[in-house]
Design a protein around this motif. Structure first.
Motif, PDB file in Angstrom:
ATOM      1  N   ALA A 185     -43.162 -38.620-149.607  1.00 60.07           N
ATOM      2  CA  ALA A 185     -43.355 -39.983-149.106  1.00 60.07           C
ATOM      3  C   ALA A 185     -42.165 -40.387-148.261  1.00 60.07           C
ATOM      4  N   PRO A 186     -42.383 -41.146-147.161  1.00 57.19           N
ATOM      5  CA  PRO A 186     -41.243 -41.602-146.354  1.00 57.19           C
ATOM      6  C   PRO A 186     -40.264 -42.393-147.192  1.00 57.19           C
ATOM      7  N   VAL A 187     -38.978 -42.168-146.930  1.00 59.02           N
ATOM      8  CA  VAL A 187     -37.946 -42.883-147.658  1.00 59.02           C
ATOM      9  C   VAL A 187     -37.800 -44.266-147.064  1.00 59.02           C
ATOM     10  N   ALA A 188     -37.895 -45.293-147.877  1.00 59.05           N
ATOM     11  CA  ALA A 188     -37.766 -46.663-147.375  1.00 59.05           C
ATOM     12  C   ALA A 188     -36.362 -46.912-146.870  1.00 59.05           C
ATOM     13  N   ALA A 189     -36.258 -47.637-145.771  1.00 60.07           N
ATOM     14  CA  ALA A 189     -34.941 -47.944-145.218  1.00 60.07           C
ATOM     15  C   ALA A 189     -34.213 -48.914-146.122  1.00 60.07           C
ATOM     16  N   ARG A 211     -37.954 -41.253-138.718  1.00 61.59           N
ATOM     17  CA  ARG A 211     -36.852 -41.381-139.670  1.00 61.59           C
ATOM     18  C   ARG A 211     -36.020 -40.108-139.599  1.00 61.59           C
ATOM     19  N   ALA A 212     -34.754 -40.242-139.279  1.00 61.00           N
ATOM     20  CA  ALA A 212     -33.858 -39.094-139.173  1.00 61.00           C
ATOM     21  C   ALA A 212     -32.713 -39.271-140.154  1.00 61.00           C
ATOM     22  N   GLU A 213     -32.479 -38.245-140.971  1.00 61.60           N
ATOM     23  CA  GLU A 213     -31.384 -38.311-141.932  1.00 61.60           C
ATOM     24  C   GLU A 213     -30.523 -37.056-141.833  1.00 61.60           C
ATOM     25  N   PHE A 214     -29.226 -37.273-141.752  1.00 64.17           N
ATOM     26  CA  PHE A 214     -28.237 -36.198-141.782  1.00 64.17           C
ATOM     27  C   PHE A 214     -27.115 -36.695-142.705  1.00 64.17           C
ATOM     28  N   ALA A 215     -27.337 -36.547-144.008  1.00 61.80           N
ATOM     29  CA  ALA A 215     -26.501 -37.214-145.011  1.00 61.80           C
ATOM     30  C   ALA A 215     -25.243 -36.415-145.337  1.00 61.80           C
ATOM     31  N   TYR A 216     -24.412 -36.219-144.317  1.00 65.35           N
ATOM     32  CA  TYR A 216     -23.145 -35.513-144.488  1.00 65.35           C
ATOM     33  C   TYR A 216     -22.011 -36.439-144.063  1.00 65.35           C
ATOM     34  N   LEU A 217     -21.098 -36.669-144.969  1.00 65.97           N
ATOM     35  CA  LEU A 217     -20.016 -37.616-144.768  1.00 65.97           C
ATOM     36  C   LEU A 217     -19.205 -37.283-143.523  1.00 65.97           C
ATOM     37  N   GLN A 227     -34.211 -53.067-139.850  1.00 67.36           N
ATOM     38  CA  GLN A 227     -33.451 -51.893-139.410  1.00 67.36           C
ATOM     39  C   GLN A 227     -34.055 -51.245-138.163  1.00 67.36           C
ATOM     40  N   ARG A 228     -35.348 -51.426-137.969  1.00 68.80           N
ATOM     41  CA  ARG A 228     -36.073 -50.726-136.912  1.00 68.80           C
ATOM     42  C   ARG A 228     -35.599 -51.112-135.519  1.00 68.80           C
ATOM     43  N   ASP A 229     -35.440 -50.104-134.653  1.00 67.63           N
ATOM     44  CA  ASP A 229     -35.290 -50.297-133.211  1.00 67.63           C
ATOM     45  C   ASP A 229     -36.602 -49.885-132.560  1.00 67.63           C
ATOM     46  N   MET A 242     -29.732 -43.119-143.113  1.00 64.96           N
ATOM     47  CA  MET A 242     -30.970 -42.739-142.442  1.00 64.96           C
ATOM     48  C   MET A 242     -31.252 -43.733-141.314  1.00 64.96           C
ATOM     49  N   LYS A 243     -31.491 -43.202-140.108  1.00 64.01           N
ATOM     50  CA  LYS A 243     -31.754 -44.052-138.951  1.00 64.01           C
ATOM     51  C   LYS A 243     -33.248 -44.079-138.673  1.00 64.01           C
ATOM     52  N   LEU A 244     -33.792 -45.289-138.560  1.00 62.24           N
ATOM     53  CA  LEU A 244     -35.219 -45.485-138.326  1.00 62.24           C
ATOM     54  C   LEU A 244     -35.424 -46.082-136.944  1.00 62.24           C
ATOM     55  N   LYS A 245     -36.358 -45.487-136.213  1.00 62.79           N
ATOM     56  CA  LYS A 245     -36.629 -45.976-134.865  1.00 62.79           C
ATOM     57  C   LYS A 245     -38.123 -45.831-134.585  1.00 62.79           C
ATOM     58  N   GLU A 246     -38.683 -46.801-133.874  1.00 57.76           N
ATOM     59  CA  GLU A 246     -40.090 -46.722-133.489  1.00 57.76           C
ATOM     60  C   GLU A 246     -40.187 -46.542-131.980  1.00 57.76           C
ATOM     61  N   TYR A 247     -40.807 -45.450-131.587  1.00 55.83           N
ATOM     62  CA  TYR A 247     -41.046 -45.176-130.172  1.00 55.83           C
ATOM     63  C   TYR A 247     -42.494 -45.523-129.841  1.00 55.83           C
ATOM     64  N   ARG A 248     -42.687 -46.125-128.683  1.00 61.51           N
ATOM     65  CA  ARG A 248     -44.027 -46.411-128.192  1.00 61.51           C
ATOM     66  C   ARG A 248     -44.167 -45.738-126.824  1.00 61.51           C
ATOM     67  N   ILE A 249     -45.193 -44.883-126.706  1.00 56.72           N
ATOM     68  CA  ILE A 249     -45.335 -44.059-125.507  1.00 56.72           C
ATOM     69  C   ILE A 249     -46.689 -44.330-124.867  1.00 56.72           C
ATOM     70  N   PRO A 250     -46.770 -45.261-123.926  1.00 62.58           N
ATOM     71  CA  PRO A 250     -48.026 -45.486-123.200  1.00 62.58           C
ATOM     72  C   PRO A 250     -48.360 -44.276-122.324  1.00 62.58           C
ATOM     73  N   MET A 251     -49.645 -43.970-122.223  1.00 62.41           N
ATOM     74  CA  MET A 251     -50.109 -42.830-121.433  1.00 62.41           C
ATOM     75  C   MET A 251     -51.327 -43.249-120.600  1.00 62.41           C
ATOM     76  N   PRO A 252     -51.500 -42.679-119.383  1.00 66.54           N
ATOM     77  CA  PRO A 252     -52.607 -43.059-118.500  1.00 66.54           C
ATOM     78  C   PRO A 252     -53.900 -42.323-118.838  1.00 66.54           C
ATOM     79  N   MET A 253     -54.381 -42.519-120.062  1.00 67.79           N
ATOM     80  CA  MET A 253     -55.588 -41.845-120.525  1.00 67.79           C
ATOM     81  C   MET A 253     -56.104 -42.587-121.744  1.00 67.79           C
ATOM     82  N   THR A 254     -57.232 -42.150-122.272  1.00 73.08           N
ATOM     83  CA  THR A 254     -57.778 -42.739-123.486  1.00 73.08           C
ATOM     84  C   THR A 254     -57.265 -41.979-124.708  1.00 73.08           C
ATOM     85  N   VAL A 255     -57.465 -42.576-125.886  1.00 72.90           N
ATOM     86  CA  VAL A 255     -57.085 -41.893-127.122  1.00 72.90           C
ATOM     87  C   VAL A 255     -57.858 -40.586-127.271  1.00 72.90           C
TER      88      VAL A 255
END
Length: 290
Positions: free
Chosen positions: A283-287, A198-204, A140-142, A1-14
């Motif tokens: 529940a999210p699977v822990a890395a 979290r993306a998982e494709f558990a095929y050998l 593990q996080r990118d 399972m590959k874990l990645k954190e994306y951060r997307i700034p935007m020119p506006m308020t929440v």
């Protein structure tokens, strides 16, 4: 399972992003869906459910369940040999803004899923661990900053009207955005969508390659274009309220039900054939520890 954190700034308020995001998703559902006589040629989104929930992810919010029909996105030769279940991706989403959770699965691929959690903050993406990840997950996080102004977009996806370096909002009086738009010297408001995916494709034999493809194309490329659109469509959503957006979503749901050949979402037939959604996603699977 590959874990990645994306951060997307935007020119506006929440607060503005809440309207922008729902409007963008609704518009793309309407404009990118195409019904067909056969299931293998369908392309776009079929909305099965769109309703409030309580006691779920983030507390209370709006639950949606959709089918993404891959149809015409695949060559006809491939469509002919794949079962119909391979041409559909299911999406479940829990929107308790400013927190959301989305999960993607495919009936044909039991060992595949994509799970996305998002927090939204009025900042420039500097917070280090908004998801309270464990030490193993942090190793593990990118972390990947998506810059809607400076990141490369494919030529086939480029539109002048969706270029933040060119677009100016007449209603918001913001833009065009310069290359250094995230600088503290710029007066434009900035918020950030923090997404842990979290993306998982558990095929050998294919796991690492496919999981990398999911992040590079299925997630990053898609999110970059969608957020450019969300900003450059600002004058379309600037004067809308959340009630306006919910009415538009209901209209879209009914229209797509007709176009995609499904039952009317409000009909007895739809209720009988659509199983009840779970109150909570898995529940999210822990890395695994690195």
């Amino acid at each position: 399972m590959k874990l990645k954190e994306y951060r997307i700034p935007m020119p506006m308020t929440v607060a503005e992003y809440r309207i922008a995001q729902i409007y963008m998703i609704d518009k793309k559902s309407r404009t990118e869906s195409k019904g067909a006589a056969s299931t293998d040629e369908k392309s776009g989104v079929e909305i099965l459910e769109n309703r409030p929930y309580t006691d779920g992810p983030g507390g209370s919010g709006q639950y949606t369940r959709k089918i993404f029909h891959l149809g015409s996105h695949l060559p006809r030769g491939i469509r002919m040999v794949l079962p119909k279940s391979a041409l559909m991706v299911y999406e479940e989403a829990w929107n308790a803004y400013p927190y959301t959770r989305t999960r993607y699965t495919c009936p044909f691929l039991e060992k595949f899923y994509i799970d996305v959690e998002t927090h939204y903050f009025d900042d420039n993406g500097e917070q280090d661990n908004v998801f309270h990840l464990s030490d193993a997950e942090l190793r593990q996080r990118d972390v990947d900053i998506i810059d809607l102004v400076n990141d490369h977009i494919d030529e086939k996806d480029y539109l002048v009207a969706e270029d933040p370096k060119i677009f100016r909002s007449a209603l918001k009086q913001r833009g065009p955005l310069p290359s250094g738009w995230r600088s503290t010297n710029i007066s434009t408001p900035i918020m950030c969508a923090y997404k842990v995916c979290r993306a998982e494709f558990a095929y050998l034999g294919a796991q690492r390659r496919v999981e990398q493809f999911i992040h590079d194309v299925g997630l990053r490329k898609t999110m970059l274009r969608a957020h450019r659109q969300a900003w450059c469509w600002a004058d379309e959503w600037a004067n809308l309220t959340i009630d306006d957006i919910r009415r538009s979503e209901r209209d879209t749901q009914e229209r797509l039900a007709r176009e995609m050949g499904g039952a009317d979402p409000g009909s007895a037939a739809a209720a009988a054939t659509t199983p009840a959604a779970p109150a909570n996603p898995p529940a999210p699977v822990a890395a695994a520890a690195a």
